[in-house]
Design an enzyme around this catalytic site. Structure first.
Site, PDB file in Angstrom:
ATOM      1  N   LYS A  18       0.842  -1.196   0.000  1.00 16.82           N
ATOM      2  CA  LYS A  18       0.000   0.000   0.000  1.00 16.82           C
ATOM      3  C   LYS A  18       0.875   1.242   0.000  1.00 16.82           C
ATOM      4  O   LYS A  18       1.556   1.542   0.982  1.00 16.82           O
ATOM      5  CB  LYS A  18      -0.875   0.034   1.268  1.00 16.82           C
ATOM      6  CG  LYS A  18      -1.885   1.174   1.226  1.00 16.82           C
ATOM      7  CD  LYS A  18      -2.418   1.548   2.595  1.00 16.82           C
ATOM      8  CE  LYS A  18      -1.610   2.605   3.279  1.00 16.82           C
ATOM      9  NZ  LYS A  18      -1.614   3.929   2.620  1.00 16.82           N
TER      10      LYS A  18
ATOM     11  N   SER B 115       5.866   7.994   9.726  1.00 19.55           N
ATOM     12  CA  SER B 115       6.196   8.823  10.888  1.00 19.55           C
ATOM     13  C   SER B 115       6.150   8.009  12.184  1.00 19.55           C
ATOM     14  O   SER B 115       5.495   6.960  12.248  1.00 19.55           O
ATOM     15  CB  SER B 115       5.216   9.989  10.971  1.00 19.55           C
ATOM     16  OG  SER B 115       3.917   9.484  11.206  1.00 19.55           O
ATOM     17  N   THR B 116       6.813   8.510  13.192  1.00 17.97           N
ATOM     18  CA  THR B 116       6.827   7.833  14.491  1.00 17.97           C
ATOM     19  C   THR B 116       5.413   7.773  15.080  1.00 17.97           C
ATOM     20  O   THR B 116       5.019   6.756  15.652  1.00 17.97           O
ATOM     21  CB  THR B 116       7.804   8.558  15.438  1.00 17.97           C
ATOM     22  OG1 THR B 116       9.120   8.387  14.878  1.00 17.97           O
ATOM     23  CG2 THR B 116       7.783   7.990  16.839  1.00 17.97           C
TER      24      THR B 116
ATOM     25  N   THR C 178       2.530   7.571  13.528  1.00 18.33           N
ATOM     26  CA  THR C 178       1.770   6.491  12.879  1.00 18.33           C
ATOM     27  C   THR C 178       2.354   5.143  13.261  1.00 18.33           C
ATOM     28  O   THR C 178       1.605   4.169  13.456  1.00 18.33           O
ATOM     29  CB  THR C 178       1.765   6.666  11.348  1.00 18.33           C
ATOM     30  OG1 THR C 178       1.389   8.004  11.026  1.00 18.33           O
ATOM     31  CG2 THR C 178       0.787   5.724  10.687  1.00 18.33           C
ATOM     32  N   GLY C 179       3.664   5.069  13.383  1.00 14.55           N
ATOM     33  CA  GLY C 179       4.315   3.811  13.773  1.00 14.55           C
ATOM     34  C   GLY C 179       3.775   3.273  15.091  1.00 14.55           C
ATOM     35  O   GLY C 179       3.568   2.067  15.246  1.00 14.55           O
TER      36      GLY C 179
ATOM     37  N   GLU D 125      10.094   1.502  10.252  1.00 16.73           N
ATOM     38  CA  GLU D 125      11.130   2.478   9.873  1.00 16.73           C
ATOM     39  C   GLU D 125      10.491   3.848  10.036  1.00 16.73           C
ATOM     40  O   GLU D 125       9.634   4.225   9.239  1.00 16.73           O
ATOM     41  CB  GLU D 125      11.561   2.254   8.412  1.00 16.73           C
ATOM     42  CG  GLU D 125      12.279   0.944   8.165  1.00 16.73           C
ATOM     43  CD  GLU D 125      13.696   0.924   8.696  1.00 16.73           C
ATOM     44  OE1 GLU D 125      14.192   1.983   9.141  1.00 16.73           O
ATOM     45  OE2 GLU D 125      14.305  -0.152   8.682  1.00 16.73           O
TER      46      GLU D 125
ATOM     47  N   CYS E 151      14.095  10.827   5.418  1.00 14.61           N
ATOM     48  CA  CYS E 151      14.126  10.424   6.834  1.00 14.61           C
ATOM     49  C   CYS E 151      15.520  10.626   7.398  1.00 14.61           C
ATOM     50  O   CYS E 151      15.661  10.937   8.579  1.00 14.61           O
ATOM     51  CB  CYS E 151      13.660   8.985   6.987  1.00 14.61           C
ATOM     52  SG  CYS E 151      14.565   7.816   5.961  1.00 14.61           S
TER      53      CYS E 151
ATOM     54  N   GLU F 237      11.115  17.022  14.080  1.00 13.03           N
ATOM     55  CA  GLU F 237      11.510  16.630  12.718  1.00 13.03           C
ATOM     56  C   GLU F 237      10.804  17.555  11.729  1.00 13.03           C
ATOM     57  O   GLU F 237       9.593  17.475  11.553  1.00 13.03           O
ATOM     58  CB  GLU F 237      11.104  15.179  12.438  1.00 13.03           C
ATOM     59  CG  GLU F 237      11.521  14.751  11.047  1.00 13.03           C
ATOM     60  CD  GLU F 237      11.031  13.357  10.634  1.00 13.03           C
ATOM     61  OE1 GLU F 237       9.914  12.980  10.982  1.00 13.03           O
ATOM     62  OE2 GLU F 237      11.794  12.681   9.933  1.00 13.03           O
TER      63      GLU F 237
HETATM   64  P1  NAD Z   1       2.801   8.710   7.593  1.00 15.47           P
HETATM   65  O1  NAD Z   1       3.104   8.009   8.865  1.00 15.47           O
HETATM   66  O2  NAD Z   1       1.813   9.800   7.597  1.00 15.47           O
HETATM   67  O3  NAD Z   1       2.292   7.680   6.483  1.00 15.47           O
HETATM   68  C1  NAD Z   1       3.047   6.558   6.079  1.00 15.47           C
HETATM   69  C2  NAD Z   1       2.127   5.518   5.484  1.00 15.47           C
HETATM   70  O4  NAD Z   1       1.254   5.016   6.500  1.00 15.47           O
HETATM   71  C3  NAD Z   1       1.208   6.020   4.374  1.00 15.47           C
HETATM   72  O5  NAD Z   1       1.068   5.006   3.401  1.00 15.47           O
HETATM   73  C4  NAD Z   1      -0.108   6.248   5.112  1.00 15.47           C
HETATM   74  O6  NAD Z   1      -1.230   6.175   4.271  1.00 15.47           O
HETATM   75  C5  NAD Z   1      -0.101   5.088   6.090  1.00 15.47           C
HETATM   76  N1  NAD Z   1      -0.915   5.262   7.304  1.00 15.47           N
HETATM   77  C6  NAD Z   1      -1.378   6.424   7.830  1.00 15.47           C
HETATM   78  N2  NAD Z   1      -2.037   6.155   8.988  1.00 15.47           N
HETATM   79  C7  NAD Z   1      -1.969   4.813   9.174  1.00 15.47           C
HETATM   80  C8  NAD Z   1      -2.428   3.938  10.210  1.00 15.47           C
HETATM   81  N3  NAD Z   1      -3.099   4.391  11.275  1.00 15.47           N
HETATM   82  N4  NAD Z   1      -2.166   2.622  10.098  1.00 15.47           N
HETATM   83  C9  NAD Z   1      -1.472   2.142   9.046  1.00 15.47           C
HETATM   84  N5  NAD Z   1      -1.003   2.921   8.043  1.00 15.47           N
HETATM   85  C10 NAD Z   1      -1.245   4.244   8.107  1.00 15.47           C
HETATM   86  O7  NAD Z   1       4.227   9.194   7.047  1.00 15.47           O
HETATM   87  P2  NAD Z   1       4.524  10.090   5.772  1.00 15.47           P
HETATM   88  O8  NAD Z   1       4.108  11.477   6.110  1.00 15.47           O
HETATM   89  O9  NAD Z   1       4.006   9.413   4.556  1.00 15.47           O
HETATM   90  O10 NAD Z   1       6.118  10.011   5.715  1.00 15.47           O
HETATM   91  C11 NAD Z   1       6.948  10.900   6.387  1.00 15.47           C
HETATM   92  C12 NAD Z   1       7.525  10.261   7.644  1.00 15.47           C
HETATM   93  O11 NAD Z   1       8.119   9.008   7.309  1.00 15.47           O
HETATM   94  C13 NAD Z   1       8.637  11.072   8.268  1.00 15.47           C
HETATM   95  O12 NAD Z   1       8.500  11.062   9.664  1.00 15.47           O
HETATM   96  C14 NAD Z   1       9.897  10.329   7.864  1.00 15.47           C
HETATM   97  O13 NAD Z   1      11.009  10.541   8.697  1.00 15.47           O
HETATM   98  C15 NAD Z   1       9.427   8.928   7.877  1.00 15.47           C
HETATM   99  N6  NAD Z   1      10.273   8.087   7.041  1.00 15.47           N
HETATM  100  C16 NAD Z   1      11.065   7.156   7.626  1.00 15.47           C
HETATM  101  C17 NAD Z   1      11.924   6.380   6.847  1.00 15.47           C
HETATM  102  C18 NAD Z   1      12.808   5.339   7.465  1.00 15.47           C
HETATM  103  O14 NAD Z   1      13.318   4.495   6.736  1.00 15.47           O
HETATM  104  N7  NAD Z   1      13.016   5.339   8.762  1.00 15.47           N
HETATM  105  C19 NAD Z   1      11.946   6.587   5.468  1.00 15.47           C
HETATM  106  C20 NAD Z   1      11.131   7.556   4.909  1.00 15.47           C
HETATM  107  C21 NAD Z   1      10.284   8.300   5.699  1.00 15.47           C
END
Ligand code: NAD
Length: 474
Positions: free
Chosen positions: A171, A223-224, A226-227, A244, A278, A375
């Site tokens: 996804k 993002s952290t 969402t993680g 990640e 990131c 961040e």
């Molecule tokens: P995000 O957390 O908003 O979304 C990431 C993905 O998760 C998207 O596909 C989104 O649709 C999905 N999502 C949203 N809510 C969800 C939920 N409740 N359950 C499951 N999936 C859900 O992040 P973003 O804004 O797309 O990306 C930016 C962030 O990602 C930054 O914090 C960046 O540092 C981080 N990032 C980390 C790495 C790494 O390898 N550590 C790499 C790239 C980006």
């Protein structure tokens, strides 16, 4: 430029358009690039069913055949380099040159992952018994990707998961679904049906995946915040997770650097992909001895950079990818202005269509300011002065994040001594952001759980199975 706007999900090897759809916007123009299918819960169920049905056959396929197909998939992506590059620029905003590197990098990541060896560990080989631990695939992997490097970060998951014998439901982010949908179409011509499924949708789709009983493992990049939700949701069915997450990477610049040599590298460490990386340098700690010359060199470098539509020739930095991220970066800038911090350049959003924010550098804001502690994930860099190395290391480590870091010095041994004191998953010396499919990459503290890349990353898509053989016939 216009694009063919027929985008389908790939489910069980078939193109599925879905009952509904949503617009994908070009962040440079705010024009609609295309419509992506909005998966229903039934569409997701169909993708998971297809992945489950394909799993036994794929797990039983010899690993060398899985390798061969991954390499073929990488080659098929390279064959589509030009259209994929244009589509990536249109939906993500990054300049064509960067988009080309990402598509090519995605293909090379598949091929690199395909070269990994699956280890078998002999625990005991005695006259009495042979005990070995081999690795077996987990099952169906739900792969959830962000919008900053949509294709290559999806491949970080797809390559090792598939090599290990799992099947995948991928996804992408709703901001950048189109290149992943195209990738699904390419994969359908190479992989057996159901091995790789691609679904797209809105905010509900990710949570449906993390709670789905038919998904055995979630590999998430984002993002952290969402993680945390992903981990919580996955706990209900005790799914395996790899997370990640976000970072706030420090760069530490020692007093012995050759400023002229490192300034441009340091500039791009912070501003590559418009800071939406990131592992971008998000705080730059510079020794007082070189602070003034480096500050001048960074500003001079920034003044030469062309910010604009990534599809225009010569553009080096595109727009922010989406409206929420644009608003978030502007809010951090507004906070820094309210507090009266010194801006060396930038700070005002251009009054043009698109999510453009100019390169912005802030001169030595306080350590507890939001722009240092949070961040930013955008083109705003706090430049920070330090006098004492221990103090710089302490400031670098005083973060809930621990993704990457870099140390810059004319003396590699001195830099290594500093690197060993940094609490992060990766530390670069005299470079930044270099990743490889052969090396593990991941975050410590709240930057993640587990790793991607290398044998360690491959093993995250397996369960260990120990087979103990008594050397005596029954
Ligand atoms: P995000 O957390 O908003 O979304 C990431 C993905 O998760 C998207 O596909 C989104 O649709 C999905 N999502 C949203 N809510 C969800 C939920 N409740 N359950 C499951 N999936 C859900 O992040 P973003 O804004 O797309 O990306 C930016 C962030 O990602 C930054 O914090 C960046 O540092 C981080 N990032 C980390 C790495 C790494 O390898 N550590 C790499 C790239 C980006």
């Amino acid at each position: 430029m216009t694009f063919d706007d027929h985008y389908s999900m790939t489910i069980g090897g078939e193109a599925v358009t879905g009952a509904d759809g949503f617009d994908v916007v070009n962040p440079a123009t705010e024009a609609v690039v295309g419509r992506a299918p909005d998966a229903s819960r039934a569409d997701l169920d169909a993708a998971v069913d297809a992945a489950r049905a394909a799993f036994p056959g794929w797990a039983a396929t010899p690993i060398d055949e899985r390798r061969r197909l991954l390499v073929a998939l990488g080659d098929a992506v390279i064959a589509q380099l030009d259209p994929m590059m244009r589509l990536l620029t249109a939906e993500q905003g990054k300049p064509h040159g960067d988009a080309k590197m990402e598509v090519y990098g995605a293909a090379m990541w598949l091929k690199g992952a395909a070269s990994l060896e699956m280890p078998v560990v002999v625990n005991e080989d005695s006259p009495a018994r042979l005990s070995e631990t081999r690795r077996v695939p987990i099952g169906v992997v739900g792969a959830i990707a962000p919008w900053n490097f949509p294709l290559v970060l999806a491949m970080f998951k797809v390559g090792p998961a598939i090599l290990a014998g799992n099947t995948v439901v991928l996804k992408p982010s709703p901001f950048t679904p189109l290149t992943s949908l195209r990738f699904g179409e390419i994969a359908a011509s190479i992989l057996p049906p159901g091995v790789l499924n691609v679904v797209t949708g809105g905010d509900a789709l990710g949570p449906w995946m993390t709670e789905h009983p038919g998904i055995d493992k979630v590999s998430f990049t984002g993002s952290t915040a969402t993680g945390r939700r992903v981990m919580q949701s996955a706990s209900a069915t005790l799914k395996r997770v790899t997370l990640e997450l976000g970072g706030n990477d420090p760069a530490i610049v020692l007093p012995d650097v050759d400023v002229a040599k490192v300034a441009e590298q340091l500039f791009w460490a912070a501003f590559r992909n418009n800071g939406q990386v990131c592992i971008a340098t998000k705080r730059m700690y510079v020794h007082r001895d070189v602070y003034e010359p480096l500050k001048e060199a960074l500003v001079a470098c920034a003044r030469t950079v062309k910010v604009g539509d990534g599809a225009e020739q010569g553009t080096q930095i595109g727009p922010l990818n989406n409206r929420p991220q644009y608003d978030r970066v502007l809010e951090l800038i507004a906070d820094a202005k309210d507090k009266g911090y010194d801006f060396l350049l930038g700070g005002d959003a251009a009054d043009v269509p698109g999510y453009f924010i100019p390169v912005t550098i802030i001169d030595n804001p306080p350590e507890d300011s939001r722009i240092v502690q949070e961040e930013q994930f955008g083109p705003v860099l706090p430049l920070l002065v330090f006098d004492d190395l221990d103090e710089a290391v302490a400031r670098a480590n005083a973060s809930d994040y621990g993704l990457g870091a870099s140390v810059w010095s004319g003396d590699e041994d001195a830099a290594l001594a500093v690197a060993e004191r940094i609490a992060s998953g990766t530390v670069w010396i005299n470079e930044s952001q270099h990743l490889s499919p052969l090396a593990p990459f991941g975050g410590v503290k709240q930057s993640g759980v587990g790793v991607e890349g290398g044998v360690e990353g491959l093993l995250e898509y397996t369960n260990p199975q120990t087979v103990v053989r008594r050397k005596q016939k029954a």
